[in-house]
Every structure is written in C-alpha cells, then in structure tokens.
Design an enzyme around this catalytic site. Structure first.
Site, PDB file in Angstrom:
ATOM      1  N   TYR A 113      -0.481   8.635  -2.261  1.00 56.71           N
ATOM      2  CA  TYR A 113      -0.528   8.340  -3.653  1.00 56.71           C
ATOM      3  C   TYR A 113      -1.883   9.141  -4.059  1.00 56.71           C
ATOM      4  O   TYR A 113      -1.817   9.669  -5.313  1.00 56.71           O
ATOM      5  CB  TYR A 113      -0.937   6.768  -3.916  1.00 56.71           C
ATOM      6  CG  TYR A 113       0.387   5.771  -3.685  1.00 56.71           C
ATOM      7  CD1 TYR A 113       1.630   6.284  -3.664  1.00 56.71           C
ATOM      8  CD2 TYR A 113       0.115   4.483  -4.028  1.00 56.71           C
ATOM      9  CE1 TYR A 113       2.458   5.203  -3.510  1.00 56.71           C
ATOM     10  CE2 TYR A 113       1.139   3.716  -4.026  1.00 56.71           C
ATOM     11  CZ  TYR A 113       2.621   4.079  -4.008  1.00 56.71           C
ATOM     12  OH  TYR A 113       3.639   3.118  -3.817  1.00 56.71           O
ATOM     13  N   GLY A 114      -2.881   9.329  -3.319  1.00 56.74           N
ATOM     14  CA  GLY A 114      -4.085   9.810  -3.659  1.00 56.74           C
ATOM     15  C   GLY A 114      -3.949  11.067  -4.177  1.00 56.74           C
ATOM     16  O   GLY A 114      -4.781  11.779  -4.975  1.00 56.74           O
ATOM     17  N   ASP A 145       0.805  -1.146   0.026  1.00 57.60           N
ATOM     18  CA  ASP A 145       0.087  -0.162   0.085  1.00 57.60           C
ATOM     19  C   ASP A 145       0.733   1.527   0.060  1.00 57.60           C
ATOM     20  O   ASP A 145       2.096   1.166   0.267  1.00 57.60           O
ATOM     21  CB  ASP A 145      -0.859  -0.020   1.225  1.00 57.60           C
ATOM     22  CG  ASP A 145      -1.706   1.379   1.289  1.00 57.60           C
ATOM     23  OD1 ASP A 145      -2.279   1.793   0.407  1.00 57.60           O
ATOM     24  OD2 ASP A 145      -1.874   2.010   2.336  1.00 57.60           O
ATOM     25  N   SER A 146       0.478   2.333  -0.112  1.00 52.80           N
ATOM     26  CA  SER A 146       0.974   3.667   0.028  1.00 52.80           C
ATOM     27  C   SER A 146       1.771   3.847   1.432  1.00 52.80           C
ATOM     28  O   SER A 146       2.634   4.588   1.540  1.00 52.80           O
ATOM     29  CB  SER A 146       0.237   4.807  -0.508  1.00 52.80           C
ATOM     30  OG  SER A 146      -0.782   4.982   0.303  1.00 52.80           O
ATOM     31  N   CYS A 185      -4.604  -1.206  -1.772  1.00 52.11           N
ATOM     32  CA  CYS A 185      -4.587   0.299  -2.299  1.00 52.11           C
ATOM     33  C   CYS A 185      -5.493   0.543  -3.096  1.00 52.11           C
ATOM     34  O   CYS A 185      -5.021  -0.081  -4.416  1.00 52.11           O
ATOM     35  CB  CYS A 185      -3.235   0.691  -2.363  1.00 52.11           C
ATOM     36  SG  CYS A 185      -3.161   2.587  -2.792  1.00 52.11           S
ATOM     37  N   ASN A 186      -6.521   1.004  -3.025  1.00 52.67           N
ATOM     38  CA  ASN A 186      -7.567   1.396  -4.015  1.00 52.67           C
ATOM     39  C   ASN A 186      -6.874   2.203  -5.256  1.00 52.67           C
ATOM     40  O   ASN A 186      -7.077   2.068  -6.546  1.00 52.67           O
ATOM     41  CB  ASN A 186      -8.992   2.070  -3.716  1.00 52.67           C
ATOM     42  CG  ASN A 186      -9.552   0.999  -2.584  1.00 52.67           C
ATOM     43  OD1 ASN A 186     -10.579   0.460  -3.191  1.00 52.67           O
ATOM     44  ND2 ASN A 186      -9.093   1.121  -1.317  1.00 52.67           N
ATOM     45  N   THR A 187      -6.144   3.050  -4.838  1.00 52.49           N
ATOM     46  CA  THR A 187      -5.614   4.122  -5.402  1.00 52.49           C
ATOM     47  C   THR A 187      -4.443   3.581  -6.502  1.00 52.49           C
ATOM     48  O   THR A 187      -4.362   3.875  -7.746  1.00 52.49           O
ATOM     49  CB  THR A 187      -4.848   5.314  -4.869  1.00 52.49           C
ATOM     50  OG1 THR A 187      -5.759   5.688  -3.776  1.00 52.49           O
ATOM     51  CG2 THR A 187      -4.496   6.538  -5.814  1.00 52.49           C
ATOM     52  N   GLU A 231      -1.487   8.421   8.542  1.00 48.67           N
ATOM     53  CA  GLU A 231      -0.032   7.872   8.208  1.00 48.67           C
ATOM     54  C   GLU A 231       0.904   8.463   9.386  1.00 48.67           C
ATOM     55  O   GLU A 231       1.766   7.799   9.783  1.00 48.67           O
ATOM     56  CB  GLU A 231       0.803   8.645   7.097  1.00 48.67           C
ATOM     57  CG  GLU A 231       0.161   7.909   5.573  1.00 48.67           C
ATOM     58  CD  GLU A 231       0.865   6.316   5.588  1.00 48.67           C
ATOM     59  OE1 GLU A 231       2.017   6.211   5.843  1.00 48.67           O
ATOM     60  OE2 GLU A 231       0.188   5.444   5.687  1.00 48.67           O
ATOM     61  N   CYS A 282     -10.965   3.514   0.473  1.00 53.48           N
ATOM     62  CA  CYS A 282      -9.393   3.747   0.688  1.00 53.48           C
ATOM     63  C   CYS A 282      -9.065   2.730   1.817  1.00 53.48           C
ATOM     64  O   CYS A 282      -9.782   2.894   2.633  1.00 53.48           O
ATOM     65  CB  CYS A 282      -9.001   4.962   1.047  1.00 53.48           C
ATOM     66  SG  CYS A 282      -7.503   5.455   1.609  1.00 53.48           S
ATOM     67  N   THR A 283      -8.141   2.008   1.772  1.00 52.89           N
ATOM     68  CA  THR A 283      -7.973   0.910   2.890  1.00 52.89           C
ATOM     69  C   THR A 283      -7.335   1.815   4.254  1.00 52.89           C
ATOM     70  O   THR A 283      -7.401   1.056   4.877  1.00 52.89           O
ATOM     71  CB  THR A 283      -6.815  -0.139   2.572  1.00 52.89           C
ATOM     72  OG1 THR A 283      -5.625   0.814   1.875  1.00 52.89           O
ATOM     73  CG2 THR A 283      -7.366  -1.007   1.248  1.00 52.89           C
ATOM     74  N   HIS A 284      -7.019   2.873   3.950  1.00 54.16           N
ATOM     75  CA  HIS A 284      -6.735   3.755   5.332  1.00 54.16           C
ATOM     76  C   HIS A 284      -7.925   3.840   6.151  1.00 54.16           C
ATOM     77  O   HIS A 284      -7.843   4.143   7.330  1.00 54.16           O
ATOM     78  CB  HIS A 284      -6.079   5.025   4.911  1.00 54.16           C
ATOM     79  CG  HIS A 284      -4.659   4.942   4.611  1.00 54.16           C
ATOM     80  ND1 HIS A 284      -4.068   4.389   3.609  1.00 54.16           N
ATOM     81  CD2 HIS A 284      -3.582   5.494   5.413  1.00 54.16           C
ATOM     82  CE1 HIS A 284      -2.825   4.629   3.604  1.00 54.16           C
ATOM     83  NE2 HIS A 284      -2.361   5.198   4.520  1.00 54.16           N
TER      84      HIS A 284
END
Ligand code: DGL
Length: 282
Positions: free
Chosen positions: A49-50, A17-18, A80-82, A159, A191-193
């Site tokens: 990344y978004g 993921d980012s 990561c969706n992005t 983050e 978004c996985t976050h």
C-alpha cells in the site's frame, strides 16, 4: 441443572493489513485475548500500500473491511499504519455502528523515550506523506529533532516470506544509514511489517539505539473495546470457556495474493505450527 448452551457463533474480531505485517498485531491480540476468534485478511494481492495513492489505499481498505464485516466481524483492527493514515476516517464514516481500531506511528511514546532529543521514524512513503502523520508530528514532536525515513521496497521483500536474505539486509542498511548519521537514539517502527525484521534493524542501527513499536498498545486498546462491546452484546467476553472448547479460539487467515508467505510466517515467525492460510478474492 446444566446451564443452557449458547448456540450463537462466537463473535469474530476482524484484522487486516496489506500483507503479512499485521501478523505482528495479530500476535499481540492473540496473546491478550486467546479466547477471541480472529479473522485476518492480508491484502497481499494489492501490496504494498505504501507506494499507492491515497484513493487506492482507501478503496482497498474499504473492500477488505467490507469482506470482514460481511463475514461477521464484530469490530475491526486496521493492522496497517498506511491504511490507518488514509482510510480510517472513511471507514468510520461508512460504518458508524462498527468499531474500528487503527495503528499510527507512536510519535508520542518515542518523544517520551528519547534521551538525546533525536528520534527516527521508519515508515512507508504513503504514511510519511499523509496528513495524519503530519498532524501527529506537529502535535507531539515540536521539541525534538525527528527524521522521517521512508523505506520503499522493504515491505515487498518481507512479503516474500524469507526474512534472512542479503538483499533485505542491504536495504535495511541503506535506510538505517541516515538515522545513524543524524545521531538518533530512538527509532520508531511505523509499519507493522518492520517488527518481523526487528533484529536485523537493531543490528544495522547498533545496540545503543532503542527500537519502539506499538503493536501491543494497539492490542490493549482493542481488548478494552472488545470487552465493552461483547458485554453490551450480552456475549460473555469474560467467560470464554462457556462458549468455546478449551484452548485457543479459531483463527482464520486469508490472503488476496499467495497465501504461502502468510502461512509460512505465521508458523515460523510466530510459532503457530498448525496455521493454515487460504486465498480469497476480495
Ligand atoms: N504493514 C503496512 C503498514 O503498517 C505496510 C503498508 C504497505 O503495504 O506498504 O504501513
């Protein structure tokens, strides 16, 4: 007579993921496949990344995936969706022999779940701007009212690893406001976050709104693929105790940025008390 010992290293499942968001997918993978060795990379040195261009996201995703592949990952989950929206095609083109599982906003399940025909999607700016997302909405959401809410800044705050700050609450409130105003009854976390702050999003939207995420569905798909792969390889996916000592298989956590938040959230948010994260340059 004792069975011969298989001395090959266990096949690894690569995940990236980012940043820390993919931990939510990692948690679902570990719950379903505790016997599988996991190698996770958070590209935190290049997050979020978004807010980046499609080219940048693709280039970083290919670099990180290459690192996982070189380290022996038998397949990869793009948590990561992005990155899925902007890089999964390029990854599949580059490595036709390497299974790649992506994650996309679950528009279809959200459409199935809504009762009033109004759904909201919270995702990164780059996911919402992507052609894959546009196609997803066109394919599944023609008959509902859908509000796509970009959430710039949210990943950056998550983050940092402190999920309880007032600043984070204010930003969540700001992004939930338009969804409440539109009267949505279902909100999809694209978004996985965001599942890391699911409770705070739920509080901002109110109990009447149902939140959906698809991390477990992705883990289920990865598990199916993993089992068919490892069976083909001749590796006993169904008999882990023959290959590993009892208990959980190894977990490697790496970050291209500060590994502190990754380790902290793996321990605190996921309850993996002895998780260790290290820095890498990729
Ligand atoms: N977890 C990533 C996703 O699912 C966040 C992307 C970002 O870094 O902005 O989209």
């Amino acid at each position: 007579m004792e069975a011969p010992v298989d001395s090959r290293p266990p096949p690894t499942l690569g995940v990236f993921d980012s940043g820390v968001g993919g931990l939510t997918v990692l948690q679902a993978l570990r719950a379903r496949m505790p016997e599988v060795a996991l190698h996770y990379v958070a590209d935190a040195g290049h997050a979020p990344y978004g807010d980046r261009s499609s080219d940048y996201i693709r280039e970083r995703s290919l670099r990180v995936a290459e690192h996982l592949r070189a380290a022996g990952a038998r397949m990869v989950v793009v948590a990561c969706n992005t990155a899925t929206a902007h890089a999964v095609n390029a990854m599949r083109e580059r490595w036709a022999d390497w299974p790649v599982v992506g994650i996309e906003p679950g528009v279809k399940p959200a459409v199935a779940a809504t009762r009033n025909g109004r759904i909201g999607v919270m995702a990164t700016t780059a996911t919402i701007a992507s052609r894959r997302y546009e196609a997803l909405v066109a394919a599944h959401a023609a008959d509902v009212s859908l509000v796509s809410q970009p959430c710039p800044g949210l990943v950056t705050l998550i983050e940092r690893g402190d999920l309880d700050t007032p600043e984070l609450g204010d930003l969540i409130d700001r992004y939930c406001e338009p969804l409440k105003a539109a009267g949505v009854d279902t909100v999809l976390l694209g978004c996985t976050h965001y599942p890391l702050v699911q409770n705070r999003i739920q509080a901002a939207l109110g109990e009447g709104v149902q939140l959906l995420n698809i991390e477990d569905a992705v883990a289920r798909q990865a598990q199916r693929l993993w089992e068919s792969l490892t069976t083909t390889d001749g590796v006993a996916a169904q008999a882990p105790t023959q290959r590993h000592t009892k208990g959980l298989a190894p977990l490697v956590l790496q970050s291209t940025g500060d590994p502190g938040p990754l380790q902290h959230l793996a321990r605190v948010a996921l309850g993996w008390q002895d998780a260790q994260a290290t820095h890498i340059d990729v």
